[in-house]
Write a protein that holds these residues in place. Structure first.
Motif, mmCIF file in Angstrom:
data_model
loop_
_atom_site.group_PDB
_atom_site.id
_atom_site.type_symbol
_atom_site.label_atom_id
_atom_site.label_comp_id
_atom_site.label_asym_id
_atom_site.label_seq_id
_atom_site.Cartn_x
_atom_site.Cartn_y
_atom_site.Cartn_z
ATOM 1 N N ARG A 14 0.829 -1.213 0.000
ATOM 2 C CA ARG A 14 0.000 0.000 0.000
ATOM 3 C C ARG A 14 0.854 1.251 0.000
ATOM 4 N NH1 ARG A 14 -3.007 -3.051 3.818
ATOM 5 N NH2 ARG A 14 -2.111 -1.826 5.529
ATOM 6 N N THR A 20 3.356 -0.853 -7.101
ATOM 7 C CA THR A 20 2.445 -1.998 -6.986
ATOM 8 C C THR A 20 1.425 -2.002 -8.109
ATOM 9 O OG1 THR A 20 2.720 -2.004 -4.574
ATOM 10 C CG2 THR A 20 0.795 -3.144 -5.474
ATOM 11 N N LEU A 24 0.935 -4.836 -10.893
ATOM 12 C CA LEU A 24 -0.370 -5.464 -11.087
ATOM 13 C C LEU A 24 -0.807 -5.372 -12.542
ATOM 14 C CD1 LEU A 24 -2.393 -4.139 -8.006
ATOM 15 C CD2 LEU A 24 -1.707 -6.478 -8.419
ATOM 16 N N VAL A 309 0.600 -11.860 -3.558
ATOM 17 C CA VAL A 309 -0.565 -10.973 -3.538
ATOM 18 C C VAL A 309 -0.614 -10.132 -4.805
ATOM 19 C CG1 VAL A 309 -1.567 -8.963 -2.378
ATOM 20 C CG2 VAL A 309 -0.789 -10.926 -1.050
ATOM 21 N N THR A 313 -3.719 -10.572 -7.362
ATOM 22 C CA THR A 313 -4.565 -9.434 -7.716
ATOM 23 C C THR A 313 -4.465 -9.128 -9.205
ATOM 24 O OG1 THR A 313 -4.095 -8.555 -5.505
ATOM 25 C CG2 THR A 313 -5.159 -7.080 -7.078
ATOM 26 N N LEU A 316 -6.439 -11.807 -11.109
ATOM 27 C CA LEU A 316 -7.889 -11.601 -11.067
ATOM 28 C C LEU A 316 -8.308 -10.437 -11.967
ATOM 29 C CD1 LEU A 316 -8.511 -12.129 -7.241
ATOM 30 C CD2 LEU A 316 -9.065 -13.700 -9.115
ATOM 31 N N LEU A 317 -7.516 -9.361 -11.938
ATOM 32 C CA LEU A 317 -7.814 -8.246 -12.839
ATOM 33 C C LEU A 317 -7.672 -8.678 -14.297
ATOM 34 C CD1 LEU A 317 -8.378 -5.243 -13.368
ATOM 35 C CD2 LEU A 317 -5.929 -4.811 -13.066
#
Length: 837
Positions: A14, A20, A24, A309, A313, A316-317
């Motif tokens: 975060r 990040t 992603l 992670v 993520t 999934l995206l």
């Protein structure tokens, strides 16, 4: 791992939102492209297989012949065999629709026999047609369309639809529908006798569908029935017939999937860069955790969890993006992504759990793999030493292993000599992976060598940038790993596509020597030019000569798709784009000559000088293989024989195409109009060689549209890597920048220093990537392409484009490095120097 530790590690993601988010996005793009290709082709293959099963119906075996069909007397003999319970003859016609520039698959069936073998093809007569009598389905002009065909053609019951037979447009009445065909199959059904009469196929059928009696062994029956068939007619199981046809698109599907996986691999490099920078930036924090009692294994698990992670993520995206891309592809380019393998199918997009889960796991794997080396680097640090300021520089101290790059190159070379597995060039793709790995592993050594060549300049910023990269080549690895991978992929694909396009253009030029080309219809469809039509064209003013061309298919092997037979004047092979050596017949009494395509030579292990048995007109004829020619139109193989030999063997004097040479002074447009006036405009096509080349190259570019998209994605990921790397480097080096500010450098000069470092790093990465891309292009052209599609091509380097690309990438990387370091340069020089534990 405790909840507190999970919070410590995952909260880091975060805090570095930009890095990040870009990681992603990179993984999501790789997952989206790979899964979209899988979904599109999976849906198309499922619909294709459903169509094949629908056409096979309840048949246990199917008897297939060439495209022109075989004598229907075979049906009577096969149907009378003791093993056969039911036999249904079928005449399959790919009927061209005049004025629509499309074709429709029409199946002529025996309405009485089909009900027992493939009831799904049984038509349903509309109410209006039923009033004409109980035998309305047998009417000579009655055509029944599937729901998908009705929708595609925009035609209502009772309306007339013109179909082409020869050069004549014949009207058919839409008498009903084929409801069981569903929404994915565009086809028509009519009575077999009517179809034979309408399309000039009296006494010919395309296949026979067989149901065996109860208790009969299918394999034994297949062998028994095969012994009764004439040459060129085969008996297959429905599963074999489906596999033969679907295998045509296998190479195309596999190549696109591998490209997508390479894009995902590039995303893994980006995760590696961001994680290594995070480890450098958090070195004191991680050392403090170690000092408090966190062991090495727990530290590694925490950092790997961060990568997992990110991968999860991003995966999934990517799933969401994949389904969106697949939906757009179905609407705009079709289920074959423009390659032309699944024309006439309307596959529907649906959720597919297995590949979706598999690609999410691949995304997680990419994230974990990218985090592995940074986690090991963090576990190796000495906590007491790492708590001191400035120890983060250790992360960028490269530990080059000079033997790894030669080892990767040697392995890649060896893999190139291995044959494909199941028709898939697995070892060729493995060679590409080793070349990429070797290029990245070579970066530290190459950075140090290249920085040595820049020694001697007196500019302070250049000196600082060169000294920094020479002393810490690991920084270049972090920033340039993604650049090397993306540039290598983009350059390799650019060289391969340029070589392919150039070779196709040259091939088209060599096979299109005439002034005009007249076609009654594409080779597989129902149009043809009868002998009287050929004579009529030859007698028109302005035409000096014509050369007819006739197409058919030959079944040479029960395990392979039929090869294309092309009968045309060959002039002893001079009219073909030959490759390699040729031979001529020793005597006039020797077997006639045949020229085979590269694909046929590979698939059937035939070479120049061999004797080839070709099944023509129901008997095997020996031909002498006189040469091998280049053919980019038929990856399943083709054989060319002299037109005179074909006519002598078959008695078939029809032609599909005419090559036309004009008399001196004749205008092409005037002659073309005269031909249209003589034969009609809707049932023929006339084109110049230039028009055909332009259309063919446009189709080529459309087919490679997805490849271009993947190149763009790879480059974008590489630029993301530079941006995130220098953002992280600028933050990790805040103490260094603070000291430079105290020594007198302004914020603008530090920004220019980052710009120079970004440009130098990108220049080295781009140079390495271009060399690696050239090597990968050789593998693509000489190994993967040859093993996948069985054709050769001439290497052509798009030098101007590559130079422009390299220069633009270096400039963009320099700009990205400058912008990424903006935040670090805004902090106070005093605070930066005082930072310590």
């Amino acid at each position: 791992m405790s909840a507190a530790l999970r919070h410590v590690f995952l909260a880091s993601l975060r805090r570095r939102r930009l890095a990040t988010a870009l990681s992603l996005f990179a993984i999501a793009l790789g997952v989206a492209l790979g899964l979209a290709v899988q979904l599109i082709h999976g849906a198309a293959l499922d619909e294709f297989g459903r169509g094949m099963r629908l056409l096979a119906g309840e048949a246990d075996l199917q008897v297939f012949g060439p495209r022109a069909g075989f004598d229907d007397a075979v049906y009577a003999e096969i149907a009378a065999q003791a093993e056969v319970a039911d036999a249904s003859p079928v005449l399959e016609i790919d009927a061209r629709l005049p004025g629509r520039d499309i074709s429709l698959r029409i199946f002529g069936i025996d309405m009485f026999r089909a009900a027992h073998v493939h009831p799904a093809l049984m038509p349903q007569v509309d109410t209006a047609a039923r009033e004409t009598g109980p035998l309305a389905a047998l009417a000579a002009d009655a055509l029944f369309l599937s729901p998908a065909a009705r929708t595609a053609l925009g035609i209502a019951p009772g309306e007339m639809l013109a179909v082409q037979s020869g050069t004549h447009a014949l009207p058919l009445r839409i008498a009903g529908t084929v409801p069981a065909a569903g929404l994915g199959q565009e086809l028509g059904v009519m009575d077999i006798a009517a179809a034979q009469l309408l399309f000039g196929r009296i006494g010919r059928i395309s296949r026979i569908d067989l149901r065996l009696k109860s208790g009969i062994d299918r394999d034994a029956a297949r062998r028994s029935l095969a012994a009764l068939l004439p040459a060129g007619v085969e008996v297959l199981t429905p599963e074999t017939a489906e596999a033969q046809t679907s295998a045509l698109s296998q190479a195309y599907r596999v190549n696109l999937t591998m490209l997508a996986i390479i894009a995902l691999l590039t995303g893994g490099f980006l995760v590696f860069s961001t994680q290594l920078l995070a480890v450098a930036r958090r070195r004191q924090e991680l050392a403090f955790l170690r000092a408090l009692g966190l062991d090495r294994a727990a530290l590694i698990r925490g950092l790997l969890a961060e990568g997992a992670v990110v991968g999860l993520t991003g995966g999934l995206l990517g799933i969401v993006l994949a389904y969106g891309l697949a939906g757009l592809a179905f609407n705009y380019v079709g289920g074959d992504l423009g390659a032309g393998y699944f024309r006439g199918l309307r596959p529907a997009l649906r959720f597919d759990l297995r590949p979706s889960v598999a690609y999410v796991l691949l995304g997680v794997l990419a994230g974990v793999a990218g985090a592995w080396l940074p986690a090991r680097e963090a576990a190796r640090m000495n906590p007491a030493r790492a708590l001191r300021a400035g120890d983060e520089a250790e992360v960028f101290q490269s530990r080059p292993r000079a033997y790894l790059t030669p080892a990767c190159l040697a392995l890649a070379t060896l893999l190139c000599f291995l044959p494909p597995l199941g028709g898939v060039p697995i070892f060729g793709y493995a060679a590409v992976a080793f070349l990429l790995a070797g290029a990245v592993l070579a970066l530290p050594t190459l950075v140090q060598l290249s920085m040595g060549f820049l020694d001697g300049t007196r500019d302070v910023l250049w000196m600082l940038a060169r000294a920094r990269l020479a002393a810490a080549p690991g920084q270049a690895v972090v920033a340039a790993a993604g650049v090397v991978a993306s540039v290598a992929l983009a350059v390799a694909m650019a060289i391969m596509v340029s070589s392919f396009r150039h070779s196709v253009d040259g091939w088209l030029e060599s096979i299109l020597p005439a002034d005009l080309y007249l076609s009654a219809s594409p080779a597989a469809t129902s149009g043809f030019l009868a002998p009287e039509m050929q004579e009529q064209v030859a007698s028109l003013p302005g035409i000096a000569a014509i050369r007819p061309v006739r197409f058919d298919t030959l079944r040479l092997d029960t395990e392979r798709f039929p090869v294309t037979l092309i009968a045309r004047p060959v002039d002893g092979g001079a009219a073909l784009p030959l490759v390699g050596a040729t031979v001529t017949a020793d005597s006039p009494d020797a077997a006639p000559s045949a020229w085979i395509s590269e694909a046929m030579a590979d698939l059937f292990a035939v070479k120049v000088g061999d004797v080839l048995q070709l099944p023509i007109s129901g008997r095997r004829v020996a031909f002498h293989v006189a040469g091998i020619w280049r053919d980019y139109a038929r990856q399943h193989g083709a054989v060319v024989i002299e037109l005179a030999d074909y006519r002598a063997l078959t008695g078939d004097f029809n032609a599909n195409d005419l090559a036309i040479w004009l008399a001196d002074g004749a205008e092409p447009d005037t002659v073309a109009q005269a031909i249209r006036n003589a034969l009609g405009d809707d049932t023929i096509k006339i084109a110049s060689p230039g028009d055909i080349r332009a259309i063919s190259l446009a189709i080529f570019d459309r087919t490679f549209l997805v490849t271009y998209l993947m190149e763009a994605v790879a480059i974008l990921i590489g630029l993301f890597g530079v941006s995130t790397s220098f953002a992280g480097l600028a933050t990790a080096r805040r103490k260094e920048f603070g000291m430079l500010r105290h020594l007198g450098l302004t914020r603008g000069e530090i920004g220019r220093l980052l710009t120079v470092e970004g440009a130098l790093t990108a220049a080295v990465g781009t140079a390495v990537g271009m060399v690696a891309g050239g090597a990968i292009a050789l593998v693509l052209v000489e190994v993967i392409n040859r093993q996948s599609f069985h054709w050769s091509m001439d290497i052509r380097l798009p030098l101007a484009g590559l130079v422009i690309f390299a220069g633009a990438l270096v400039l963009l990387a320099a700009l990205a490095a400058r912008l990424s370091g903006h935040q670090a340069m805004r902090q106070s020089a005093v605070l930066a120097v005082r930072e310590d534990w």
